[in-house]
Design a protein around this motif. Structure first.
Motif, PDB file in Angstrom:
ATOM      1  N   VAL A  84       0.836  -1.192   0.000  1.00 21.65           N
ATOM      2  CA  VAL A  84       0.000   0.000   0.000  1.00 21.65           C
ATOM      3  C   VAL A  84       0.877   1.249   0.000  1.00 21.65           C
ATOM      4  O   VAL A  84       0.617   2.197  -0.741  1.00 21.65           O
ATOM      5  CB  VAL A  84      -0.958  -0.009   1.213  1.00 21.65           C
ATOM      6  N   GLU A  85       1.924   1.242   0.791  1.00 24.98           N
ATOM      7  CA  GLU A  85       2.818   2.404   0.859  1.00 24.98           C
ATOM      8  C   GLU A  85       3.456   2.685  -0.503  1.00 24.98           C
ATOM      9  O   GLU A  85       3.558   3.843  -0.921  1.00 24.98           O
ATOM     10  CB  GLU A  85       3.910   2.183   1.905  1.00 24.98           C
ATOM     11  N   ALA A  86       3.854   1.665  -1.220  1.00 26.91           N
ATOM     12  CA  ALA A  86       4.440   1.848  -2.553  1.00 26.91           C
ATOM     13  C   ALA A  86       3.400   2.423  -3.516  1.00 26.91           C
ATOM     14  O   ALA A  86       3.720   3.288  -4.343  1.00 26.91           O
ATOM     15  CB  ALA A  86       4.985   0.524  -3.084  1.00 26.91           C
ATOM     16  N   ALA A  87       2.161   1.972  -3.407  1.00 27.10           N
ATOM     17  CA  ALA A  87       1.086   2.501  -4.258  1.00 27.10           C
ATOM     18  C   ALA A  87       0.861   3.979  -3.962  1.00 27.10           C
ATOM     19  O   ALA A  87       0.685   4.783  -4.885  1.00 27.10           O
ATOM     20  CB  ALA A  87      -0.203   1.706  -4.042  1.00 27.10           C
ATOM     21  N   GLN A  88       0.884   4.338  -2.699  1.00 28.82           N
ATOM     22  CA  GLN A  88       0.691   5.739  -2.317  1.00 28.82           C
ATOM     23  C   GLN A  88       1.836   6.608  -2.827  1.00 28.82           C
ATOM     24  O   GLN A  88       1.612   7.715  -3.328  1.00 28.82           O
ATOM     25  CB  GLN A  88       0.547   5.854  -0.800  1.00 28.82           C
ATOM     26  N   GLN A  89       3.048   6.120  -2.735  1.00 28.49           N
ATOM     27  CA  GLN A  89       4.205   6.887  -3.222  1.00 28.49           C
ATOM     28  C   GLN A  89       4.156   7.028  -4.739  1.00 28.49           C
ATOM     29  O   GLN A  89       4.458   8.100  -5.283  1.00 28.49           O
ATOM     30  CB  GLN A  89       5.507   6.219  -2.793  1.00 28.49           C
ATOM     31  N   LEU A  90       3.756   5.972  -5.431  1.00 27.87           N
ATOM     32  CA  LEU A  90       3.647   6.035  -6.886  1.00 27.87           C
ATOM     33  C   LEU A  90       2.602   7.072  -7.292  1.00 27.87           C
ATOM     34  O   LEU A  90       2.818   7.851  -8.219  1.00 27.87           O
ATOM     35  CB  LEU A  90       3.302   4.660  -7.456  1.00 27.87           C
ATOM     36  N   GLN A  91       1.483   7.105  -6.576  1.00 36.39           N
ATOM     37  CA  GLN A  91       0.451   8.096  -6.872  1.00 36.39           C
ATOM     38  C   GLN A  91       1.001   9.509  -6.694  1.00 36.39           C
ATOM     39  O   GLN A  91       0.756  10.387  -7.508  1.00 36.39           O
ATOM     40  CB  GLN A  91      -0.774   7.884  -5.969  1.00 36.39           C
TER      41      GLN A  91
END
Length: 159
Positions: A84-91
């Motif tokens: 989830v953290e990687a998805a948030q950073q990518l966004q």
């Protein structure tokens, strides 16, 4: 944007519009949100299966312009199976590129870099970000919350 970059952008967008990846519904999503842009008619729902801090599966459904659908399709490919953290950073990186805060080369977007050209068309940035807004709202949602509680209409897009 060079002619070659423009051709790649158009090819990628049309490929994902014609055959969107991760399109449809999950049998039992535990996070979901809907994003709408009344100005242009884009309307997407994002459904997630999040387990132990990881986006195990993702689906989106709805209708939108080619940029909206292509961006949501590529988003699904980019976050599925990741934390989830990687998805948030990518966004955050994707949004920063589209809004001109950082250069595409600095963002480490992978295939999403092909959508960087959208930043030259300010009226289309919301199209490219709609699915991402819905994703962030879905991730912030409590797993057992009502889907209606997570409306991801981008700021400034109220009817």
């Amino acid at each position: 944007m060079s002619a070659a970059e423009n051709d790649l952008y158009q090819e990628v967008v049309m490929d994902h519009k014609r055959a969107p990846r991760n399109f449809g519904h999950l049998p039992a999503p535990n996070h979901q949100a809907r994003g709408t842009n009344p100005q242009c008619g884009d309307d997407l729902s994002v459904e997630l299966d999040v387990q132990a801090g990881q986006v195990r599966d993702i689906r989106f459904s709805g209708q939108g312009c080619a940029i909206c659908i292509a961006s949501a399709s590529m988003m699904g490919e980019a976050v599925k199976g990741h934390d989830v953290e990687a998805a948030q950073q990518l966004q955050q990186h994707f949004r920063a590129v589209l809004t001109g805060e950082i250069e595409p080369e600095e963002a480490q977007l992978g295939k999403l870099v092909s959508l960087a050209g959208v930043r030259r068309y300010p009226s289309r940035i919301k199209c490219a970000l709609l699915g991402w807004h819905a994703l962030m709202h879905a991730l912030a949602q409590a797993p057992d919350a009502s889907p209606a509680a997570a409306d991801a209409t981008p700021p400034g897009n109220t009817p």
